[in-house]
Design an enzyme around this catalytic site. Structure first.
Site, mmCIF file in Angstrom:
data_model
loop_
_atom_site.group_PDB
_atom_site.id
_atom_site.type_symbol
_atom_site.label_atom_id
_atom_site.label_comp_id
_atom_site.label_asym_id
_atom_site.label_seq_id
_atom_site.Cartn_x
_atom_site.Cartn_y
_atom_site.Cartn_z
ATOM 1 N N ARG A 47 0.834 -1.208 0.000
ATOM 2 C CA ARG A 47 0.000 0.000 0.000
ATOM 3 C C ARG A 47 0.870 1.261 0.000
ATOM 4 N NH1 ARG A 47 -2.977 2.849 4.495
ATOM 5 N NH2 ARG A 47 -4.675 3.996 3.486
ATOM 6 N N HIS A 75 0.661 4.367 -2.635
ATOM 7 C CA HIS A 75 0.460 5.762 -2.233
ATOM 8 C C HIS A 75 1.624 6.640 -2.666
ATOM 9 C CE1 HIS A 75 -3.060 5.736 0.773
ATOM 10 N NE2 HIS A 75 -3.121 4.624 0.057
ATOM 11 N N VAL A 104 1.264 9.901 -6.268
ATOM 12 C CA VAL A 104 1.534 11.312 -5.973
ATOM 13 C C VAL A 104 2.941 11.653 -6.463
ATOM 14 C CG1 VAL A 104 1.633 13.089 -4.190
ATOM 15 C CG2 VAL A 104 0.069 11.145 -3.925
ATOM 16 N N ASP A 145 8.591 8.139 -6.608
ATOM 17 C CA ASP A 145 9.815 8.908 -6.346
ATOM 18 C C ASP A 145 10.216 8.939 -4.882
ATOM 19 O OD1 ASP A 145 7.818 10.469 -5.285
ATOM 20 O OD2 ASP A 145 8.275 12.279 -6.451
ATOM 21 N N GLU A 188 4.014 14.337 2.792
ATOM 22 C CA GLU A 188 2.703 13.788 2.427
ATOM 23 C C GLU A 188 2.085 12.923 3.526
ATOM 24 O OE1 GLU A 188 3.605 11.690 -1.189
ATOM 25 O OE2 GLU A 188 4.448 13.493 -2.123
ATOM 26 N N ASN A 233 -3.340 9.380 4.225
ATOM 27 C CA ASN A 233 -2.111 8.805 4.786
ATOM 28 C C ASN A 233 -2.014 8.878 6.303
ATOM 29 O OD1 ASN A 233 -1.181 8.288 2.173
ATOM 30 N ND2 ASN A 233 -0.062 10.224 2.037
ATOM 31 N N HIS A 245 -6.233 -5.914 -2.138
ATOM 32 C CA HIS A 245 -7.061 -5.932 -0.929
ATOM 33 C C HIS A 245 -7.401 -7.355 -0.484
ATOM 34 C CE1 HIS A 245 -8.600 -1.498 -1.291
ATOM 35 N NE2 HIS A 245 -7.301 -1.588 -1.070
ATOM 36 N N THR A 246 -6.768 -8.325 -1.099
ATOM 37 C CA THR A 246 -6.847 -9.684 -0.576
ATOM 38 C C THR A 246 -6.007 -9.825 0.693
ATOM 39 O OG1 THR A 246 -6.614 -12.040 -1.144
ATOM 40 C CG2 THR A 246 -4.894 -10.558 -1.942
ATOM 41 N N ASP A 253 -4.035 -14.094 -2.496
ATOM 42 C CA ASP A 253 -4.702 -14.994 -3.423
ATOM 43 C C ASP A 253 -5.801 -14.218 -4.148
ATOM 44 O OD1 ASP A 253 -6.704 -14.693 -1.525
ATOM 45 O OD2 ASP A 253 -6.453 -16.694 -0.660
#
Length: 340
Positions: free
Chosen positions: A78, A82, A86, A90, A106, A112, A211-212, A266
């Site tokens: 994740r 994120h 943005v 980088d 950020e 966040n 999101h598994t 999965d």
């Protein structure tokens, strides 16, 4: 010094393990524009000469992190997402606020704050890499590799990570607030958000399969489980026990995004959507009588197809406007720019 000695020993062992760990190291040729690739493209072999043990170091560090907390694999995946949405991939999300120099990062953006995590793991990997390859490997590339390793360690697919990114010297709080797709978006808004980053609806549906694994806070799915109609009522009632209706009550309570296999990468996320058991409103929008329904059914029935599309989408996302050549810098500390 003891830590340095340990890592030197591990690096020596890695030389005997190159066949097993050889992917994703990279070519460290610095001729021409500074990264060895005149067209600015990333390359999985970018550090092959300048830091051969990079892949081994990242993997060992990630094994330690995931053994300590299995959730960390999802957290770093994740974190990479994120970062890329943005300013491109980088490493800007890793930068701390520095009030003394009026620098704002950020991390305090709404998507966040008190939510993204894993910064300490990236710090640990960077420290280990610096022991053997000082000033060579960017924090942005370390994050990209860590996201891959976290996926693999939880049972997901592997891929050769294109490398050669450099680190930004800037961050964008406004960009983090505006560009990261939120959990309340509908399908049209999600498709547009991804299109803004040159990602297709298929990429959107495949990347959402991350999101598994992982968890979400009550504040991000409260409205879905109390007010939406496209949710299994039994599922919603079960979630309500850990996520009270009043705003501000239990906001940070965690619930797995995929209750069936919360720590296994999965394709179980997709049958959940078909059964109207998506945790977030934005999840269930992928299967809600619209354009992505058929692809969700395909991924639900074919994990190999999902894995292949997920890998392709991760590589595509990892190529969002990277800094290469002489742009940016190679940070010594992932949390601050070098001239701080």
């Amino acid at each position: 010094m003891a830590s340095s000695t340990v890592w030197q020993c591990l690096v020596a062992l890695s030389l005997f393990s190159s066949a097993a760990y050889g992917y994703g190291y990279g070519d460290g040729n610095t001729s021409g524009n500074g990264n060895g690739y005149g067209n600015g493209q990333l390359d999985p072999k970018f550090y092959e000469k300048s830091c051969p043990p990079l892949g081994f170091i990242v993997r060992v560090s990630m094994i330690k992190a995931v053994l300590r907390e299995r959730r960390m694999g999802a957290s770093l995946l994740r974190l990479f997402f994120h970062d890329c949405f943005v300013q491109g991939c980088d490493g800007s999300i890793l930068l701390d606020d520095v009030p003394a120099s009026n620098f704002t990062g950020e991390k305090t953006a709404f998507p966040n704050v008190n939510s993204v995590r894993g910064f300490d793991v990236i710090d640990d990997i960077k420290r280990n890499v610096e022991y053997v390859c000082p000033g060579v490997v960017s924090c942005a590339d370390i994050l990209a590799l860590a996201a891959r390793e976290g996926t693999v360690l939880l049972g997901g697919p592997s891929w050769a990570v294109p490398l050669g990114r450099r680190d930004s010297t800037t961050a964008s709080l406004d960009g983090a607030n505006s560009d990261l797709p939120g959990p309340t978006l509908n399908l049209t808004e999600l498709i547009q958000s991804f299109a803004n980053k040159s990602l297709s609806p298929r990429d959107l549906t495949a990347l959402s399969g991350a999101h598994t694994i992982g968890f979400s806070q009550c504040v991000f799915f409260r409205d879905h489980i109390y007010n939406d109609t496209n949710i299994d009522p039994v599922f919603a009632a079960g979630l309500q026990r850990n996520c009270p209706a009043p705003a501000g009550s239990g906001d940070t309570n965690l619930t797995p995004l995929d209750a069936q296999t919360r720590f296994v990468f999965d394709n179980a996320y997709y049958p959940n959507l078909v059964a109207r058991r998506g945790l977030l409103h934005s999840d269930q929008e992928l299967f809600n009588g619209a354009a992505q329904d058929d692809l969700v059914r395909q991924y639900s029935a074919d994990s190999a197809l999902f894995f292949a599309d997920f890998v392709a989408a991760m590589i595509k996302m990892g190529n969002i406007t990277p800094l290469t050549g002489s742009a940016g810098e190679i940070r010594r500390n992932c949390r601050v720019v070098n001239n701080s």
